[in-house]
Design an enzyme around this catalytic site. Structure first.
Site, PDB file in Angstrom:
ATOM      1  N   GLY A 227       0.829  -1.195   0.000  1.00  0.00           N
ATOM      2  CA  GLY A 227       0.000   0.000   0.000  1.00  0.00           C
ATOM      3  C   GLY A 227       0.865   1.247   0.000  1.00  0.00           C
ATOM      4  O   GLY A 227       2.006   1.226   0.478  1.00  0.00           O
TER       5      GLY A 227
ATOM      6  N   GLN B  84       2.823   9.903   1.395  1.00  0.00           N
ATOM      7  CA  GLN B  84       4.143   9.272   1.470  1.00  0.00           C
ATOM      8  C   GLN B  84       5.058   9.699   0.328  1.00  0.00           C
ATOM      9  O   GLN B  84       6.273   9.504   0.407  1.00  0.00           O
ATOM     10  CB  GLN B  84       4.014   7.741   1.482  1.00  0.00           C
ATOM     11  CG  GLN B  84       3.367   7.214   2.768  1.00  0.00           C
ATOM     12  CD  GLN B  84       3.279   5.701   2.753  1.00  0.00           C
ATOM     13  OE1 GLN B  84       2.356   5.142   2.195  1.00  0.00           O
ATOM     14  NE2 GLN B  84       4.249   5.033   3.346  1.00  0.00           N
TER      15      GLN B  84
ATOM     16  N   CYS C 141       6.350  -0.136   7.488  1.00  0.00           N
ATOM     17  CA  CYS C 141       5.886   1.023   6.707  1.00  0.00           C
ATOM     18  C   CYS C 141       7.020   1.500   5.817  1.00  0.00           C
ATOM     19  O   CYS C 141       8.162   1.610   6.275  1.00  0.00           O
ATOM     20  CB  CYS C 141       5.453   2.142   7.654  1.00  0.00           C
ATOM     21  SG  CYS C 141       4.824   3.598   6.807  1.00  0.00           S
ATOM     22  N   LEU C 142       6.686   1.797   4.560  1.00  0.00           N
ATOM     23  CA  LEU C 142       7.715   2.284   3.633  1.00  0.00           C
ATOM     24  C   LEU C 142       8.300   3.613   4.098  1.00  0.00           C
ATOM     25  O   LEU C 142       9.410   3.968   3.703  1.00  0.00           O
ATOM     26  CB  LEU C 142       7.122   2.439   2.228  1.00  0.00           C
ATOM     27  CG  LEU C 142       6.675   1.126   1.553  1.00  0.00           C
ATOM     28  CD1 LEU C 142       5.954   1.427   0.244  1.00  0.00           C
ATOM     29  CD2 LEU C 142       7.855   0.194   1.330  1.00  0.00           C
TER      30      LEU C 142
ATOM     31  N   HIS D 253      -4.004   0.873   8.442  1.00  0.00           N
ATOM     32  CA  HIS D 253      -2.645   1.417   8.391  1.00  0.00           C
ATOM     33  C   HIS D 253      -2.539   2.447   7.259  1.00  0.00           C
ATOM     34  O   HIS D 253      -2.030   3.556   7.445  1.00  0.00           O
ATOM     35  CB  HIS D 253      -1.639   0.283   8.169  1.00  0.00           C
ATOM     36  CG  HIS D 253      -0.231   0.737   7.927  1.00  0.00           C
ATOM     37  ND1 HIS D 253       0.821   0.364   8.711  1.00  0.00           N
ATOM     38  CD2 HIS D 253       0.301   1.559   6.967  1.00  0.00           C
ATOM     39  CE1 HIS D 253       1.932   0.941   8.263  1.00  0.00           C
ATOM     40  NE2 HIS D 253       1.645   1.662   7.199  1.00  0.00           N
ATOM     41  N   GLU D 254      -3.053   2.070   6.082  1.00  0.00           N
ATOM     42  CA  GLU D 254      -2.895   2.916   4.899  1.00  0.00           C
ATOM     43  C   GLU D 254      -3.659   4.230   5.050  1.00  0.00           C
ATOM     44  O   GLU D 254      -3.145   5.304   4.751  1.00  0.00           O
ATOM     45  CB  GLU D 254      -3.379   2.142   3.666  1.00  0.00           C
ATOM     46  CG  GLU D 254      -2.506   2.314   2.476  1.00  0.00           C
ATOM     47  CD  GLU D 254      -1.038   2.134   2.805  1.00  0.00           C
ATOM     48  OE1 GLU D 254      -0.302   3.108   2.615  1.00  0.00           O
ATOM     49  OE2 GLU D 254      -0.618   1.057   3.263  1.00  0.00           O
TER      50      GLU D 254
ATOM     51  N   HIS E 134      -2.441   7.174   7.176  1.00  0.00           N
ATOM     52  CA  HIS E 134      -1.535   8.140   6.539  1.00  0.00           C
ATOM     53  C   HIS E 134      -2.293   9.390   6.094  1.00  0.00           C
ATOM     54  O   HIS E 134      -1.725  10.483   6.048  1.00  0.00           O
ATOM     55  CB  HIS E 134      -0.858   7.515   5.320  1.00  0.00           C
ATOM     56  CG  HIS E 134       0.295   6.616   5.650  1.00  0.00           C
ATOM     57  ND1 HIS E 134       1.424   7.050   6.298  1.00  0.00           N
ATOM     58  CD2 HIS E 134       0.485   5.295   5.433  1.00  0.00           C
ATOM     59  CE1 HIS E 134       2.274   6.037   6.447  1.00  0.00           C
ATOM     60  NE2 HIS E 134       1.718   4.964   5.939  1.00  0.00           N
TER      61      HIS E 134
HETATM   62 ZN    ZN Z   1       2.725   3.153   6.071  1.00  0.00          ZN
END
Ligand code: ZN
Length: 180
Positions: free
Chosen positions: A49, A54, A103-104, A145-146, A149
């Site tokens: 995701g 991000q 998480c990225l 989670h997504e 953000h």
């Molecule tokens: Zn994340």
């Protein structure tokens, strides 16, 4: 289309509440480019995701693609590549379960986070239609989670026991000891 840099925890954009996307903005050429860039960026990073903040765009847009199949969490249902505009999550059952999230935007770390495991998401799809998705288990965690953000939240905000925030390399080493 191009891979964009992913900003990391500490960048202020990750802590902003993202702006809703209007119908006019949704159909703009800029938006089509942004979605294409996000798909490239997600696939290059090997994630499941990516939210627009991000890549430093503070708007209510996220993409998710889950391959599915067997995992440590049991067999996971796939989610084909899906674009979400202005998503709203409703918790259908508040019973929680925990997963080791990554998480990225927080590379190299994992944290154990408990979240509700049955949710509905109402959103606008890539064609502008109102859509609804009901998710349970691991996928309910993924989507929370997504979309966190888009509200300026990160998974670390939900960790209840800070001994459960670890480096991924150490975590993987311990997992290998438990289940070689
Ligand atoms: Zn994340």
């Amino acid at each position: 289309m191009s891979v964009q840099p992913i900003i990391r925890m500490g960048h202020p954009t990750l802590r902003q509440v993202a702006q809703p996307v209007s119908d006019a903005d949704r159909v703009s050429a800029d938006m089509q480019q942004l979605i294409a860039d996000m798909v490239d960026t997600l696939q290059a990073a090997g994630g499941i995701g990516l939210a627009a903040p991000q890549i430093n765009r503070s708007i209510q847009l996220a993409i998710i693609e889950v391959t599915g199949g067997p995992s440590r969490y049991g067999t996971i249902e796939p989610i084909p590549l899906t674009v979400f505009f202005n998503p709203v999550i409703t918790v259908l059952n508040s019973a929680e379960a925990g997963y080791w999230e990554g998480c990225l935007s927080i590379p190299g770390l994992r944290g154990f986070v408990c979240r509700p495991q049955h949710v509905r998401v109402d959103y606008t799809d890539v064609s502008g239609n109102k859509a609804t998705l009901e998710l349970q288990g691991f996928l309910a965690t993924v989507i929370q989670h997504e979309f966190d953000h888009l509200a300026g939240r990160l998974y670390v905000d939900h960790i209840q026991d800070m001994t459960q925030l670890v480096f991924e390399e150490e975590w993987l080493a311990q997992q290998a000891l438990i289940a070689p």
